[in-house]
Scaffold this motif. Structure first.
Motif, PDB file in Angstrom:
ATOM      1  N   GLY A 160      86.305  65.741   8.279  1.00  0.00           N
ATOM      2  CA  GLY A 160      87.060  66.730   9.087  1.00  0.00           C
ATOM      3  C   GLY A 160      88.720  66.321   9.822  1.00  0.00           C
ATOM      4  O   GLY A 160      89.201  67.107  10.048  1.00  0.00           O
ATOM      5  N   ASP A 161      88.641  65.084   9.869  1.00  0.00           N
ATOM      6  CA  ASP A 161      89.867  64.616  10.578  1.00  0.00           C
ATOM      7  C   ASP A 161      91.131  64.722   9.587  1.00  0.00           C
ATOM      8  O   ASP A 161      91.066  64.543   8.422  1.00  0.00           O
ATOM      9  N   GLU A 162      92.173  65.056  10.168  1.00  0.00           N
ATOM     10  CA  GLU A 162      93.343  64.904   9.544  1.00  0.00           C
ATOM     11  C   GLU A 162      93.996  63.888   8.741  1.00  0.00           C
ATOM     12  O   GLU A 162      93.854  62.693   9.302  1.00  0.00           O
ATOM     13  N   TYR A 163      94.292  64.017   7.692  1.00  0.00           N
ATOM     14  CA  TYR A 163      95.035  63.021   6.852  1.00  0.00           C
ATOM     15  C   TYR A 163      96.341  62.884   7.246  1.00  0.00           C
ATOM     16  O   TYR A 163      97.236  63.826   6.950  1.00  0.00           O
ATOM     17  N   GLU A 164      96.844  61.512   7.555  1.00  0.00           N
ATOM     18  CA  GLU A 164      98.252  61.591   7.848  1.00  0.00           C
ATOM     19  C   GLU A 164      99.073  61.032   6.620  1.00  0.00           C
ATOM     20  O   GLU A 164     100.337  61.525   6.304  1.00  0.00           O
ATOM     21  N   LYS A 165      98.365  60.443   5.670  1.00  0.00           N
ATOM     22  CA  LYS A 165      99.208  60.375   4.495  1.00  0.00           C
ATOM     23  C   LYS A 165      98.077  60.583   3.305  1.00  0.00           C
ATOM     24  O   LYS A 165      96.626  60.728   3.663  1.00  0.00           O
ATOM     25  N   LEU A 166      98.331  60.506   1.884  1.00  0.00           N
ATOM     26  CA  LEU A 166      97.654  60.717   0.921  1.00  0.00           C
ATOM     27  C   LEU A 166      96.435  59.888   0.805  1.00  0.00           C
ATOM     28  O   LEU A 166      96.549  58.606   0.930  1.00  0.00           O
ATOM     29  N   PRO A 167      95.100  60.065   0.690  1.00  0.00           N
ATOM     30  CA  PRO A 167      93.920  59.132   0.788  1.00  0.00           C
ATOM     31  C   PRO A 167      94.022  58.366  -0.482  1.00  0.00           C
ATOM     32  O   PRO A 167      94.420  59.046  -1.688  1.00  0.00           O
ATOM     33  N   ARG A 168      93.681  57.203  -0.598  1.00  0.00           N
ATOM     34  CA  ARG A 168      93.737  56.305  -1.748  1.00  0.00           C
ATOM     35  C   ARG A 168      92.740  56.786  -2.779  1.00  0.00           C
ATOM     36  O   ARG A 168      92.868  56.372  -3.983  1.00  0.00           O
ATOM     37  N   LEU A 169      91.624  57.528  -2.394  1.00  0.00           N
ATOM     38  CA  LEU A 169      90.962  57.893  -3.648  1.00  0.00           C
ATOM     39  C   LEU A 169      91.535  58.547  -4.833  1.00  0.00           C
ATOM     40  O   LEU A 169      91.055  58.903  -5.844  1.00  0.00           O
ATOM     41  N   ILE A 170      92.497  59.310  -3.989  1.00  0.00           N
ATOM     42  CA  ILE A 170      93.279  60.405  -5.038  1.00  0.00           C
ATOM     43  C   ILE A 170      93.931  59.721  -6.399  1.00  0.00           C
ATOM     44  O   ILE A 170      93.539  59.858  -7.447  1.00  0.00           O
ATOM     45  N   PRO A 171      94.906  58.741  -5.906  1.00  0.00           N
ATOM     46  CA  PRO A 171      95.618  57.754  -6.855  1.00  0.00           C
ATOM     47  C   PRO A 171      94.511  56.779  -7.612  1.00  0.00           C
ATOM     48  O   PRO A 171      94.828  56.595  -8.740  1.00  0.00           O
ATOM     49  N   TYR A 172      93.583  56.513  -6.868  1.00  0.00           N
ATOM     50  CA  TYR A 172      92.811  55.302  -7.763  1.00  0.00           C
ATOM     51  C   TYR A 172      91.661  55.888  -8.316  1.00  0.00           C
ATOM     52  O   TYR A 172      91.069  55.389  -9.377  1.00  0.00           O
ATOM     53  N   VAL A 173      91.577  57.387  -8.460  1.00  0.00           N
ATOM     54  CA  VAL A 173      90.606  58.012  -9.501  1.00  0.00           C
ATOM     55  C   VAL A 173      91.042  57.767 -10.839  1.00  0.00           C
ATOM     56  O   VAL A 173      90.164  58.055 -11.800  1.00  0.00           O
TER      57      VAL A 173
END
Length: 225
Positions: A160-173
């Motif tokens: 539930g914590d806010e991401y400041e930047k795009l999480p790496r799981l998105i591009p790494y998928v």
């Protein structure tokens, strides 16, 4: 109907790859204009371009297997009998399947913890999933901002914590996705060789032959003139 379905799927893959290439070009051009005309900088442009290039290469590799567009050395296969040529093609396809399987395992093991999922155990063959692992869903990229449409992933991967930047799981998928596609395309190519639809995995010399034929035709026309 089957041909239409295949054409539709091809269109999706080709369109997605073309969109990636177009976005890379536009983003790089925009960053150049911003830097040299406005003395500014799109901070996240370089990192995003690198990720898009990785997506382009990895997805393009599996698509090239599907289309038989990979380059290869055919000095031997072109001088052997058709039956031996098919046998060599089957062996090459089996090697590609084995290689793709190893890549898929490695890709999953690398990406899984970034998505708070367990990696597989075993060095070569997955022997199950890790019982204990450290989730890395909170790992972020360096500069890429999070689009508002992806805010829902904060509850799924970041408590539930806010991401400041795009999480790496998105591009790494793209790693497990592209390797799964690579494995699928290799298996499809294997069955295509067995059934006689193709005789090798690499690109043929049809285009090269067409060029030589056109050159000969042009030379003949110039002589007539």
């Amino acid at each position: 109907m089957a041909h239409a379905a295949r054409s539709f799927i091809d269109s999706i893959e080709e369109t997605f790859i073309a969109v990636l290439l177009g976005l890379m070009t536009l983003l790089t051009f925009a960053n150049v204009i911003a830097r040299y005309v406005f003395n500014a900088n799109i901070l996240w442009a370089l990192e995003l371009t690198v990720f898009m290039f990785a997506w382009l290469v990895l997805l393009g590799a599996s698509y090239a297997v599907k289309k038989g567009a990979h380059l290869g050395v055919d000095a031997i296969v072109n001088v052997v009998s058709p039956s031996l040529k098919r046998a060599l093609g089957v062996i090459a396809a089996l090697v590609c399947i084995s290689f793709a399987f190893l890549l898929l395992k490695g890709a999953w093991d690398y990406w899984a913890n970034f998505a708070n999922l367990p990696a597989t155990e075993g060095r070569w063959f997955p022997l199950g999933f890790e019982e204990k692992f450290r989730g890395k869903g909170w790992y972020e990229t360096n500069d890429i901002p999070v689009p508002a449409v992806l805010n829902f992933i904060e509850d799924l991967f970041n408590d539930g914590d806010e991401y400041e930047k795009l999480p790496r799981l998105i591009p790494y998928v793209v790693l497990p996705i592209s390797m799964a596609l690579f494995l699928l395309r290799s298996v499809q190519a294997f069955f295509a060789i067995i059934t006689g639809k193709i005789d090798m995995l690499i690109v043929s010399h049809e285009a090269e032959d067409d060029v030589e034929e056109a050159a000969e035709r042009l030379a003949t026309e110039l002589k007539d003139v």
